[in-house]
Write a protein that holds these residues in place. Structure first.
Motif, short mmCIF file in Angstrom:
data_model
loop_
_atom_site.label_atom_id
_atom_site.label_comp_id
_atom_site.label_asym_id
_atom_site.label_seq_id
_atom_site.Cartn_x
_atom_site.Cartn_y
_atom_site.Cartn_z
N VAL A 64 -9.27 36.90 -9.64
CA VAL A 64 -8.13 37.68 -9.14
C VAL A 64 -7.89 38.96 -9.94
O VAL A 64 -7.00 39.75 -9.59
CB VAL A 64 -6.84 36.84 -9.12
CG1 VAL A 64 -7.06 35.56 -8.34
CG2 VAL A 64 -6.34 36.53 -10.52
N LYS A 65 -8.65 39.17 -10.99
CA LYS A 65 -8.46 40.38 -11.80
C LYS A 65 -8.61 41.63 -10.96
O LYS A 65 -9.52 41.75 -10.14
CB LYS A 65 -9.47 40.40 -12.94
CG LYS A 65 -9.12 39.51 -14.10
CD LYS A 65 -10.17 39.60 -15.21
CE LYS A 65 -9.84 38.67 -16.36
NZ LYS A 65 -10.89 38.67 -17.39
N GLY A 66 -7.68 42.55 -11.16
CA GLY A 66 -7.71 43.79 -10.40
C GLY A 66 -7.02 43.71 -9.06
O GLY A 66 -6.79 44.75 -8.42
N ARG A 67 -6.69 42.51 -8.62
CA ARG A 67 -6.01 42.34 -7.33
C ARG A 67 -4.60 41.76 -7.48
O ARG A 67 -3.71 42.11 -6.71
CB ARG A 67 -6.83 41.43 -6.42
CG ARG A 67 -8.22 41.93 -6.11
CD ARG A 67 -8.90 41.08 -5.05
NE ARG A 67 -9.11 39.71 -5.49
CZ ARG A 67 -8.64 38.63 -4.84
NH1 ARG A 67 -7.94 38.78 -3.74
NH2 ARG A 67 -8.89 37.41 -5.31
N PHE A 68 -4.41 40.88 -8.44
CA PHE A 68 -3.13 40.23 -8.65
C PHE A 68 -2.47 40.78 -9.92
O PHE A 68 -3.15 41.10 -10.90
CB PHE A 68 -3.31 38.72 -8.82
CG PHE A 68 -3.74 37.98 -7.58
CD1 PHE A 68 -4.17 38.64 -6.42
CD2 PHE A 68 -3.72 36.59 -7.57
CE1 PHE A 68 -4.55 37.94 -5.30
CE2 PHE A 68 -4.11 35.87 -6.45
CZ PHE A 68 -4.53 36.55 -5.32
N THR A 69 -1.15 40.83 -9.89
CA THR A 69 -0.38 41.27 -11.05
C THR A 69 0.79 40.33 -11.27
O THR A 69 1.57 40.10 -10.34
CB THR A 69 0.13 42.70 -10.87
OG1 THR A 69 -0.96 43.58 -10.62
CG2 THR A 69 0.87 43.16 -12.13
N ILE A 70 0.92 39.83 -12.48
CA ILE A 70 2.05 38.97 -12.82
C ILE A 70 3.07 39.79 -13.60
O ILE A 70 2.71 40.68 -14.38
CB ILE A 70 1.59 37.74 -13.64
CG1 ILE A 70 2.70 36.70 -13.75
CG2 ILE A 70 1.06 38.16 -15.02
CD1 ILE A 70 2.23 35.37 -14.34
N SER A 71 4.34 39.52 -13.35
CA SER A 71 5.41 40.23 -14.05
C SER A 71 6.62 39.32 -14.13
O SER A 71 6.69 38.30 -13.45
CB SER A 71 5.77 41.53 -13.33
OG SER A 71 6.25 41.27 -12.03
N SER A 72 7.57 39.71 -14.98
CA SER A 72 8.77 38.91 -15.13
C SER A 72 10.00 39.79 -15.15
O SER A 72 9.94 40.94 -15.60
CB SER A 72 8.70 38.06 -16.39
OG SER A 72 8.67 38.88 -17.54
N ASP A 73 11.09 39.24 -14.70
CA ASP A 73 12.40 39.89 -14.77
C ASP A 73 13.34 38.91 -15.44
O ASP A 73 13.83 37.97 -14.81
CB ASP A 73 12.89 40.25 -13.37
CG ASP A 73 14.19 41.05 -13.40
OD1 ASP A 73 14.91 40.98 -14.44
OD2 ASP A 73 14.51 41.69 -12.41
N ASN A 74 13.54 39.09 -16.74
CA ASN A 74 14.34 38.13 -17.49
C ASN A 74 15.81 38.13 -17.09
O ASN A 74 16.50 37.14 -17.28
CB ASN A 74 14.20 38.39 -18.99
CG ASN A 74 12.83 38.00 -19.51
OD1 ASN A 74 12.05 37.36 -18.82
ND2 ASN A 74 12.54 38.40 -20.73
N ARG A 75 16.27 39.23 -16.51
CA ARG A 75 17.66 39.25 -16.04
C ARG A 75 17.84 38.32 -14.85
O ARG A 75 18.92 37.78 -14.62
CB ARG A 75 18.06 40.66 -15.66
CG ARG A 75 18.10 41.65 -16.83
CD ARG A 75 18.28 43.06 -16.33
NE ARG A 75 17.20 43.44 -15.41
CZ ARG A 75 17.18 44.57 -14.72
NH1 ARG A 75 18.18 45.42 -14.81
NH2 ARG A 75 16.16 44.84 -13.94
N LYS A 76 16.78 38.15 -14.08
CA LYS A 76 16.85 37.30 -12.90
C LYS A 76 16.19 35.95 -13.11
O LYS A 76 16.11 35.15 -12.17
CB LYS A 76 16.19 38.01 -11.71
CG LYS A 76 16.89 39.28 -11.28
CD LYS A 76 16.22 39.89 -10.06
CE LYS A 76 16.95 41.15 -9.60
NZ LYS A 76 16.31 41.76 -8.41
#
Length: 125
Positions: A64-76
């Motif tokens: 999945v490298k280059g196609r998927f991106t993980i991220s976080s929103d600690n406020r939510k």
């Protein structure tokens, strides 16, 4: 009680995009590792991506490298998985999982203590 709730799955054509969300509750969202895993029928659960709150480090499976991106929103209290360029082989039930006060981070399911119920991703060719 720790709870993880996935959402955002659905049916998409090959080449399309989806964004999965993992809403977490029941723990302080400041020291964790959260991973995304998937399991297709007849196959073992495999790690897709994970993120650490300590330093923001992220890991991805080669597929999945280059196609998927993980991220976080600690406020939510939410972790996202943006999936672009979806392929039929990406179709699976996607799960998020949490490791609290992590001693390690990686894509091994055994590292994670809590799991969501999963969300289905279907990719038509």
């Amino acid at each position: 009680e720790v709870q993880l709730v996935e959402s955002g799955g659905g049916l998409v054509q090959a080449g399309g995009s989806l964004r999965l969300s993992c809403a977490a509750s029941g723990f302080v969202f400041d020291d964790y590792a959260i991973g995304w895993f998937r399991q297709a029928p007849g196959k073992e659960r495999e790690g897709v991506s994970c993120i650490s709150s300590r330093d923001g480090s992220t890991y991805y499976a080669d597929s999945v490298k280059g196609r998927f991106t993980i991220s976080s929103d600690n406020r939510k209290n939410t972790v996202y998985l943006q999936m672009n360029g979806l392929k039929p082989e990406d179709a699976a039930v996607y799960y998020c999982a949490a490791e609290l006060n992590p001693v390690g981070i990686g894509l091994t399911p055994a590292l994670y203590d809590y799991w969501g119920q999963g969300t289905q991703v279907t990719v038509s060719s």
